[in-house]
Design a protein around this motif. Structure first.
Motif, PDB file in Angstrom:
ATOM      1  N   MET A  42      68.448  46.245  47.988  1.00  0.00           N
ATOM      2  CA  MET A  42      69.208  47.298  48.517  1.00  0.00           C
ATOM      3  C   MET A  42      69.704  48.707  47.735  1.00  0.00           C
ATOM      4  N   ASP A  43      68.554  48.165  47.158  1.00  0.00           N
ATOM      5  CA  ASP A  43      68.622  49.619  45.604  1.00  0.00           C
ATOM      6  C   ASP A  43      68.876  51.260  46.725  1.00  0.00           C
ATOM      7  N   GLU A  44      67.257  51.051  47.852  1.00  0.00           N
ATOM      8  CA  GLU A  44      67.461  52.271  48.764  1.00  0.00           C
ATOM      9  C   GLU A  44      68.184  52.633  49.774  1.00  0.00           C
ATOM     10  N   VAL A  45      68.964  52.340  50.045  1.00  0.00           N
ATOM     11  CA  VAL A  45      69.751  52.691  51.108  1.00  0.00           C
ATOM     12  C   VAL A  45      70.551  53.186  50.238  1.00  0.00           C
ATOM     13  N   HIS A  46      71.338  52.741  48.720  1.00  0.00           N
ATOM     14  CA  HIS A  46      72.586  53.098  48.379  1.00  0.00           C
ATOM     15  C   HIS A  46      71.783  55.182  48.081  1.00  0.00           C
ATOM     16  N   TYR A  47      71.238  54.663  47.364  1.00  0.00           N
ATOM     17  CA  TYR A  47      70.686  55.673  46.441  1.00  0.00           C
ATOM     18  C   TYR A  47      69.599  57.186  47.710  1.00  0.00           C
ATOM     19  N   SER A  48      68.706  56.576  48.458  1.00  0.00           N
ATOM     20  CA  SER A  48      67.990  57.859  49.069  1.00  0.00           C
ATOM     21  C   SER A  48      68.514  58.039  50.620  1.00  0.00           C
ATOM     22  N   GLY A  49      69.566  56.725  50.950  1.00  0.00           N
ATOM     23  CA  GLY A  49      70.115  56.389  52.343  1.00  0.00           C
ATOM     24  C   GLY A  49      69.276  56.156  53.351  1.00  0.00           C
ATOM     25  N   SER A  50      67.990  55.483  53.417  1.00  0.00           N
ATOM     26  CA  SER A  50      67.346  54.584  53.540  1.00  0.00           C
ATOM     27  C   SER A  50      67.456  53.714  54.132  1.00  0.00           C
ATOM     28  N   ASN A  51      67.793  53.518  55.746  1.00  0.00           N
ATOM     29  CA  ASN A  51      67.688  52.576  56.011  1.00  0.00           C
ATOM     30  C   ASN A  51      66.651  51.414  56.312  1.00  0.00           C
TER      31      ASN A  51
END
Ligand SMILES: O=c1[nH]c(=O)c2[nH]c(=O)[nH]c2[nH]1
Length: 300
Positions: A42-51
Protein backbone atom coordinates in the motif's frame (compact mmCIF):
# COMPACT_ATOMS: atom_id res chain seq x y z
CA UNK A 1 12.62 11.92 1.47
CA UNK A 2 12.68 12.58 5.22
CA UNK A 3 9.74 10.35 6.11
CA UNK A 4 8.70 6.80 5.31
CA UNK A 5 5.43 4.97 5.68
CA UNK A 6 5.09 2.73 8.72
CA UNK A 7 2.57 0.04 9.65
CA UNK A 8 -0.73 0.64 7.89
CA UNK A 9 -4.06 -0.94 7.13
CA UNK A 10 -7.38 0.05 5.64
CA UNK A 11 -10.84 -1.42 5.46
CA UNK A 12 -14.45 -0.93 6.49
CA UNK A 13 -15.20 -0.97 10.19
CA UNK A 14 -18.37 -1.87 12.05
CA UNK A 15 -20.44 -3.27 9.21
CA UNK A 16 -23.74 -4.16 10.83
CA UNK A 17 -25.15 -7.31 9.27
CA UNK A 18 -28.23 -9.26 10.27
CA UNK A 19 -28.78 -12.59 8.56
CA UNK A 20 -32.14 -14.35 8.78
CA UNK A 21 -32.50 -18.03 7.90
CA UNK A 22 -36.11 -18.88 7.09
CA UNK A 23 -37.06 -22.42 8.00
CA UNK A 24 -40.74 -22.24 7.13
CA UNK A 25 -42.39 -20.15 9.85
CA UNK A 26 -39.39 -20.59 12.16
CA UNK A 27 -36.71 -17.98 11.63
CA UNK A 28 -33.12 -17.99 12.87
CA UNK A 29 -31.08 -14.83 13.36
CA UNK A 30 -27.40 -13.88 13.42
CA UNK A 31 -26.58 -10.27 14.26
CA UNK A 32 -22.95 -9.22 13.78
CA UNK A 33 -20.77 -6.16 13.70
CA UNK A 34 -17.91 -6.94 11.30
CA UNK A 35 -14.74 -4.87 10.94
CA UNK A 36 -12.28 -5.51 8.12
CA UNK A 37 -8.66 -4.29 8.10
CA UNK A 38 -6.50 -5.07 5.06
CA UNK A 39 -2.80 -4.54 4.49
CA UNK A 40 -0.15 -5.32 1.90
CA UNK A 41 1.59 -3.34 -0.83
CA UNK A 42 0.00 0.00 0.00
CA UNK A 43 2.99 2.33 -0.41
CA UNK A 44 1.79 3.99 -3.62
CA UNK A 45 -1.58 5.18 -2.42
CA UNK A 46 0.10 6.88 0.53
CA UNK A 47 3.09 8.31 -1.36
CA UNK A 48 1.60 9.32 -4.72
CA UNK A 49 -2.12 8.99 -4.29
CA UNK A 50 -2.35 6.30 -6.97
CA UNK A 51 -5.36 4.10 -6.25
CA UNK A 52 -4.27 1.45 -8.76
CA UNK A 53 -3.84 -1.17 -6.01
CA UNK A 54 -6.70 -0.09 -3.78
CA UNK A 55 -9.77 -2.28 -3.47
CA UNK A 56 -12.32 0.22 -2.13
CA UNK A 57 -13.44 -0.10 1.47
CA UNK A 58 -16.94 0.14 0.00
CA UNK A 59 -16.25 -3.16 -1.76
CA UNK A 60 -15.15 -4.71 1.54
CA UNK A 61 -18.51 -3.67 2.99
CA UNK A 62 -20.41 -5.12 0.03
CA UNK A 63 -18.49 -8.40 0.35
CA UNK A 64 -19.70 -8.80 3.94
CA UNK A 65 -23.34 -8.58 2.85
CA UNK A 66 -22.89 -10.70 -0.27
CA UNK A 67 -21.13 -13.44 1.71
CA UNK A 68 -23.86 -13.36 4.35
CA UNK A 69 -26.33 -14.21 1.58
CA UNK A 70 -24.19 -16.62 -0.45
CA UNK A 71 -22.56 -18.59 2.37
CA UNK A 72 -24.68 -17.83 5.42
CA UNK A 73 -23.26 -17.26 8.87
CA UNK A 74 -22.43 -20.44 10.71
CA UNK A 75 -20.20 -19.14 13.50
CA UNK A 76 -18.62 -15.69 13.71
CA UNK A 77 -15.19 -17.34 13.40
CA UNK A 78 -16.14 -19.29 10.27
CA UNK A 79 -17.67 -16.19 8.63
CA UNK A 80 -14.62 -14.07 9.49
CA UNK A 81 -12.28 -16.72 8.12
CA UNK A 82 -14.20 -16.88 4.84
CA UNK A 83 -13.88 -13.11 4.43
CA UNK A 84 -10.19 -13.00 5.39
CA UNK A 85 -9.33 -15.80 2.98
CA UNK A 86 -11.27 -14.10 0.19
CA UNK A 87 -9.44 -10.77 0.44
CA UNK A 88 -5.95 -12.26 0.74
CA UNK A 89 -6.35 -14.82 -2.03
CA UNK A 90 -8.30 -12.68 -4.54
CA UNK A 91 -6.17 -9.50 -4.59
CA UNK A 92 -2.41 -9.90 -5.16
CA UNK A 93 -1.55 -6.63 -3.35
CA UNK A 94 -3.44 -7.65 -0.22
CA UNK A 95 -1.15 -9.76 1.94
CA UNK A 96 -2.91 -9.75 5.28
CA UNK A 97 -6.47 -9.47 6.51
CA UNK A 98 -7.79 -8.93 9.98
CA UNK A 99 -11.49 -9.44 10.61
CA UNK A 100 -12.99 -8.53 13.96
CA UNK A 101 -16.53 -9.56 14.80
CA UNK A 102 -18.92 -8.87 17.65
CA UNK A 103 -22.00 -11.05 17.87
CA UNK A 104 -25.14 -9.56 19.41
CA UNK A 105 -27.30 -12.26 20.94
CA UNK A 106 -31.04 -12.52 20.45
CA UNK A 107 -33.32 -14.92 22.29
CA UNK A 108 -36.54 -16.34 20.98
CA UNK A 109 -39.67 -14.86 22.57
CA UNK A 110 -41.37 -18.25 22.26
CA UNK A 111 -41.03 -21.49 20.36
CA UNK A 112 -44.59 -21.96 19.17
CA UNK A 113 -47.41 -20.00 17.55
CA UNK A 114 -46.87 -16.60 16.02
CA UNK A 115 -43.64 -15.96 17.94
CA UNK A 116 -41.34 -18.14 15.87
CA UNK A 117 -40.03 -14.98 14.25
CA UNK A 118 -39.95 -12.87 17.41
CA UNK A 119 -36.76 -12.20 19.32
CA UNK A 120 -35.67 -10.20 22.33
CA UNK A 121 -32.16 -8.88 22.87
CA UNK A 122 -30.45 -11.36 25.14
CA UNK A 123 -28.91 -10.29 28.43
CA UNK A 124 -25.97 -12.53 27.61
CA UNK A 125 -22.46 -11.26 27.11
CA UNK A 126 -21.18 -10.20 23.70
CA UNK A 127 -19.27 -12.90 21.85
CA UNK A 128 -16.28 -11.61 19.90
CA UNK A 129 -13.53 -12.90 17.64
CA UNK A 130 -10.52 -11.59 15.76
CA UNK A 131 -9.29 -13.43 12.70
CA UNK A 132 -5.81 -12.84 11.27
CA UNK A 133 -4.65 -14.38 7.98
CA UNK A 134 -1.53 -13.83 5.89
CA UNK A 135 -2.13 -16.39 3.18
CA UNK A 136 -0.41 -19.18 5.14
CA UNK A 137 -1.09 -18.89 8.85
CA UNK A 138 -4.23 -18.12 10.80
CA UNK A 139 -4.47 -16.48 14.18
CA UNK A 140 -7.87 -16.98 15.76
CA UNK A 141 -8.60 -15.13 18.99
CA UNK A 142 -12.10 -15.59 20.37
CA UNK A 143 -13.62 -14.17 23.48
CA UNK A 144 -16.41 -12.59 25.39
CA UNK A 145 -17.17 -9.13 26.66
CA UNK A 146 -19.12 -7.97 29.72
CA UNK A 147 -20.17 -11.27 31.27
CA UNK A 148 -21.47 -10.16 34.68
CA UNK A 149 -20.83 -12.57 37.55
CA UNK A 150 -21.20 -12.32 41.32
CA UNK A 151 -20.34 -14.54 44.29
CA UNK A 152 -22.23 -13.56 47.44
CA UNK A 153 -19.66 -15.30 49.67
CA UNK A 154 -16.51 -17.47 49.52
CA UNK A 155 -14.43 -14.36 48.88
CA UNK A 156 -12.03 -12.66 51.27
CA UNK A 157 -9.30 -10.06 51.06
CA UNK A 158 -6.78 -10.05 53.91
CA UNK A 159 -3.08 -9.95 54.64
CA UNK A 160 -2.27 -7.19 52.12
CA UNK A 161 0.37 -4.48 52.41
CA UNK A 162 -0.56 -1.54 54.63
CA UNK A 163 1.09 1.86 54.41
CA UNK A 164 0.30 5.34 55.74
CA UNK A 165 -2.61 5.70 53.31
CA UNK A 166 -4.26 2.31 53.80
CA UNK A 167 -7.74 2.49 55.30
CA UNK A 168 -9.28 -0.67 53.81
CA UNK A 169 -10.41 -3.11 56.47
CA UNK A 170 -9.59 -6.76 56.06
CA UNK A 171 -12.56 -8.95 55.27
CA UNK A 172 -13.08 -12.68 55.43
CA UNK A 173 -16.49 -12.52 53.75
CA UNK A 174 -17.31 -10.15 50.91
CA UNK A 175 -19.22 -10.02 47.65
CA UNK A 176 -16.98 -10.68 44.65
CA UNK A 177 -18.51 -9.17 41.52
CA UNK A 178 -17.05 -8.50 38.10
CA UNK A 179 -17.77 -8.05 34.41
CA UNK A 180 -15.62 -10.61 32.71
CA UNK A 181 -13.85 -9.76 29.47
CA UNK A 182 -11.70 -12.54 28.04
CA UNK A 183 -9.83 -13.32 24.83
CA UNK A 184 -8.34 -16.71 24.14
CA UNK A 185 -6.05 -17.71 21.30
CA UNK A 186 -6.42 -21.05 19.62
CA UNK A 187 -3.35 -23.11 18.85
CA UNK A 188 -4.78 -23.99 15.42
CA UNK A 189 -3.07 -21.97 12.70
CA UNK A 190 -2.82 -24.01 9.50
CA UNK A 191 -5.28 -25.16 6.88
CA UNK A 192 -5.27 -28.92 6.64
CA UNK A 193 -4.97 -29.42 10.39
CA UNK A 194 -8.26 -30.19 12.15
CA UNK A 195 -9.79 -26.91 13.31
CA UNK A 196 -11.82 -26.51 16.50
CA UNK A 197 -15.62 -26.54 16.42
CA UNK A 198 -15.89 -22.81 17.11
CA UNK A 199 -19.30 -22.84 18.78
CA UNK A 200 -18.45 -25.80 21.01
CA UNK A 201 -15.09 -24.30 21.91
CA UNK A 202 -16.76 -21.02 22.84
CA UNK A 203 -19.29 -22.69 25.12
CA UNK A 204 -16.56 -24.78 26.72
CA UNK A 205 -14.38 -21.73 27.46
CA UNK A 206 -17.37 -19.83 28.86
CA UNK A 207 -18.34 -22.79 31.04
CA UNK A 208 -14.78 -23.13 32.33
CA UNK A 209 -14.50 -19.41 33.11
CA UNK A 210 -17.74 -19.45 35.09
CA UNK A 211 -16.92 -22.81 36.69
CA UNK A 212 -13.65 -21.42 38.02
CA UNK A 213 -15.37 -18.23 39.19
CA UNK A 214 -18.04 -20.16 41.09
CA UNK A 215 -15.80 -22.95 42.32
CA UNK A 216 -12.79 -21.02 43.59
CA UNK A 217 -12.68 -19.92 47.23
CA UNK A 218 -11.21 -16.51 46.47
CA UNK A 219 -8.47 -14.84 48.45
CA UNK A 220 -8.19 -12.16 45.77
CA UNK A 221 -9.61 -11.44 42.35
CA UNK A 222 -6.10 -12.06 41.02
CA UNK A 223 -6.26 -15.64 42.29
CA UNK A 224 -9.71 -16.09 40.78
CA UNK A 225 -8.50 -14.70 37.45
CA UNK A 226 -5.62 -17.17 37.31
CA UNK A 227 -7.98 -20.04 38.12
CA UNK A 228 -10.27 -18.95 35.26
CA UNK A 229 -7.40 -18.76 32.78
CA UNK A 230 -5.79 -22.06 33.73
CA UNK A 231 -9.18 -23.85 33.68
CA UNK A 232 -9.79 -22.63 30.12
CA UNK A 233 -6.37 -23.76 28.88
CA UNK A 234 -6.19 -27.06 30.77
CA UNK A 235 -9.73 -28.07 29.82
CA UNK A 236 -9.58 -27.01 26.18
CA UNK A 237 -8.50 -30.39 24.89
CA UNK A 238 -5.23 -28.80 23.75
CA UNK A 239 -7.02 -26.22 21.61
CA UNK A 240 -6.24 -23.03 23.59
CA UNK A 241 -2.67 -21.79 24.19
CA UNK A 242 -3.26 -18.35 25.69
CA UNK A 243 -6.00 -16.38 27.41
CA UNK A 244 -6.12 -12.80 28.62
CA UNK A 245 -8.68 -11.66 31.15
CA UNK A 246 -9.75 -8.19 32.26
CA UNK A 247 -11.73 -8.16 35.49
CA UNK A 248 -13.06 -4.95 37.04
CA UNK A 249 -13.59 -5.48 40.76
CA UNK A 250 -17.13 -4.18 41.20
CA UNK A 251 -16.90 -3.25 44.86
CA UNK A 252 -19.83 -3.92 47.18
CA UNK A 253 -19.57 -2.12 50.50
CA UNK A 254 -21.37 -3.29 53.64
CA UNK A 255 -23.69 -0.47 54.71
CA UNK A 256 -23.38 0.74 58.31
CA UNK A 257 -26.91 0.32 59.70
CA UNK A 258 -26.00 0.97 63.36
CA UNK A 259 -27.38 4.56 63.22
CA UNK A 260 -30.79 2.92 62.75
CA UNK A 261 -30.27 0.40 65.54
CA UNK A 262 -29.91 -2.39 62.96
CA UNK A 263 -27.18 -4.97 62.57
CA UNK A 264 -25.89 -5.80 59.10
CA UNK A 265 -24.84 -9.44 59.02
CA UNK A 266 -23.54 -9.36 55.43
CA UNK A 267 -27.01 -8.67 54.08
CA UNK A 268 -27.16 -5.07 52.82
CA UNK A 269 -24.50 -3.71 50.46
CA UNK A 270 -23.90 -0.53 48.54
CA UNK A 271 -22.99 -1.48 44.96
CA UNK A 272 -20.45 1.09 43.79
CA UNK A 273 -19.91 1.53 40.07
CA UNK A 274 -16.69 3.57 40.29
CA UNK A 275 -13.88 3.68 40.95
CA UNK A 276 -13.23 -0.01 40.47
CA UNK A 277 -10.16 -2.14 40.94
CA UNK A 278 -8.96 -3.48 37.61
CA UNK A 279 -7.27 -6.86 37.58
CA UNK A 280 -5.80 -8.01 34.25
CA UNK A 281 -3.47 -10.82 33.28
CA UNK A 282 -2.52 -13.26 30.57
CA UNK A 283 -2.36 -16.98 31.30
CA UNK A 284 -0.29 -19.12 28.96
CA UNK A 285 0.19 -22.78 28.25
CA UNK A 286 3.79 -23.31 29.40
CA UNK A 287 6.09 -22.64 26.43
CA UNK A 288 3.44 -20.88 24.31
CA UNK A 289 4.13 -17.34 23.07
CA UNK A 290 2.11 -14.36 24.38
CA UNK A 291 0.40 -12.82 21.35
CA UNK A 292 -2.83 -11.27 22.64
CA UNK A 293 -2.25 -7.51 22.99
CA UNK A 294 -3.21 -6.05 26.37
CA UNK A 295 -5.27 -3.30 24.78
CA UNK A 296 -7.55 -5.75 22.97
CA UNK A 297 -9.79 -5.81 26.04
CA UNK A 298 -10.79 -3.04 28.34
CA UNK A 299 -13.85 -2.56 30.49
CA UNK A 300 -16.29 -0.01 29.10
O1 LIG B 1 -9.21 -9.00 45.09
C1 LIG B 1 -8.69 -7.91 45.36
N1 LIG B 1 -7.45 -7.64 44.90
C2 LIG B 1 -6.81 -6.47 45.16
O2 LIG B 1 -5.64 -6.25 44.72
C3 LIG B 1 -7.52 -5.51 45.92
N2 LIG B 1 -7.21 -4.25 46.34
C4 LIG B 1 -8.28 -3.79 47.04
O3 LIG B 1 -8.36 -2.63 47.58
N3 LIG B 1 -9.27 -4.74 47.06
C5 LIG B 1 -8.80 -5.82 46.38
N4 LIG B 1 -9.38 -7.00 46.09
Amino acid sequence: MSTILGENSYGKSENRVVRIVREGPTHHIKDLTVSIALSGDMDEVHYSGSNAGVLPTDTAKNTVYAFAKEHGIDSAEQFGMRLARHFVTSQPVLRRARVQIEEHAWERVGTTGPTRHSFVRSGRETRVCRIGYDGADWEIVSGLQDLSALNSTDSEFRGYVKDAYTTLEETSDRILATEISARWRYRWSRDGEPAPDWDRAYERARTNILGAFAGTYSRSLQQTLYAMGSHVIERSGGEVDEIRLSLPNKHHFLVDLTPFGLTNDHEVYLAADRPYGLIEATVLRAGAPARIPADLLRPR
